[in-house]
Design an enzyme around this catalytic site. Structure first.
Site, PDB file in Angstrom:
ATOM      1  N   LEU A   1      53.150 -31.945  38.841  1.00 42.97           N
ATOM      2  CA  LEU A   1      54.271 -31.590  37.059  1.00 42.97           C
ATOM      3  C   LEU A   1      55.481 -31.596  38.314  1.00 42.97           C
ATOM      4  CD1 LEU A   1      52.190 -28.793  35.466  1.00 42.97           C
ATOM      5  CD2 LEU A   1      52.555 -31.457  34.917  1.00 42.97           C
ATOM      6  N   ASP A   2      56.986 -32.155  37.113  1.00 51.16           N
ATOM      7  CA  ASP A   2      58.098 -31.400  37.758  1.00 51.16           C
ATOM      8  C   ASP A   2      58.424 -30.020  37.848  1.00 51.16           C
ATOM      9  OD1 ASP A   2      59.059 -33.834  37.067  1.00 51.16           O
ATOM     10  OD2 ASP A   2      59.601 -33.718  35.363  1.00 51.16           O
ATOM     11  N   LYS A   3      59.084 -29.585  39.119  1.00 48.53           N
ATOM     12  CA  LYS A   3      59.307 -27.983  39.123  1.00 48.53           C
ATOM     13  C   LYS A   3      59.665 -27.799  38.206  1.00 48.53           C
ATOM     14  CE  LYS A   3      62.137 -25.851  42.421  1.00 48.53           C
ATOM     15  NZ  LYS A   3      62.930 -25.908  43.288  1.00 48.53           N
TER      16      LYS A   3
END
Length: 241
Positions: A58-60
């Protein structure tokens, strides 16, 4: 940022896998090439289970359901499910504007242009499909369900931007942060106080994942909204509905 206790993040666990509700602002993997001691979800997972492997990312800034395998067989099995698009992923996002998406399919190819950037390219891009369904309407925002079929980088974010429906706070794709002063009449800041956005990130959460931990039977796991996402929805309910 206070790092939560890893065991408290686990929302599902069996002999093969565990699923955590990832907090925002923690990278899925160690950032490449920076020798920093910055914490990553994989690093935290390995402290909990030595052989843990991360099955997707997942994106940060994105919070929500993240799957880890406990052994190589489980890792292979879940990775194959992702590859064959057998994993069902449901995200929730707060987008700018009132948009009536009724099972809208966005089918626009995405090109990874490097350094964390992507663009829509019909010539060179890789196929990318996302389904969108509006869940709740506010005066200036909409809560939407996003179901990506493929798993391209920034897929949901850029697909929404093509619909002029950028995710709130997603400045990379022209989304603006939400401030209480925009929603609440007669909002007063104290002298010399700077107003901070309600969410310090873009409003995207991996709400649900369905896959076969044992390779046989489907399991659906829900990840509750984190505090910042919940607060934004509560304030929109109160001042923007």
């Amino acid at each position: 940022m206070k790092i939560p206790k890893f065991a408290d993040l686990i929302i599902y666990e069996d002999d093969n896998v565990f699923v955590v509700n990832k907090p925002p602002f923690i990278s899925s993997l160690d950032e490449r090439g920076d020798g920093s001691s910055e914490i990553s979800m994989l690093r935290l997972a390995k402290n909990y289970w030595e052989d843990a492997q991360i099955c997707h990312r997942l994106d940060k800034e994105t919070s929500g359901a993240l799957i880890f395998a406990k052994n190589p067989e489980a890792y292979r099995s879940v990775s194959m499910q992702f590859e064959r698009r057998k994993v069902k992923k449901v995200y929730h996002a707060v987008i700018e504007g009132t948009h009536v998406f009724d099972e809208l399919l966005v089918d626009l190819p995405i090109l990874n242009t490097g350094k964390g950037n992507v663009s829509i390219s019909r010539q060179e891009g890789k196929r990318a499909e996302t389904w969108f369904q509006s869940l709740k309407y506010f005066k200036h925002y909409t809560l939407v369900e996003c179901r990506p079929v493929t798993g391209r980088m920034h897929q949901i974010r850029i697909h929404l931007a093509t619909q002029r429906a950028s995710i709130a706070g997603d400045e990379m794709y022209k989304g603006k942060p939400v401030f209480l002063s925009q929603l609440k009449r007669k909002y007063h800041l104290g002298k010399d106080q700077e107003e901070l956005p309600i969410m310090k990130r873009f409003a995207l959460h991996a709400y649900e994942v369905t896959f076969k931990p044992d390779g046989e039977n489907d399991v659906t796991i829900h990840a509750e909204y984190p505090k910042d996402f919940e607060t934004l929805l509560k304030l929109l309910d109160k001042f923007d509905s």
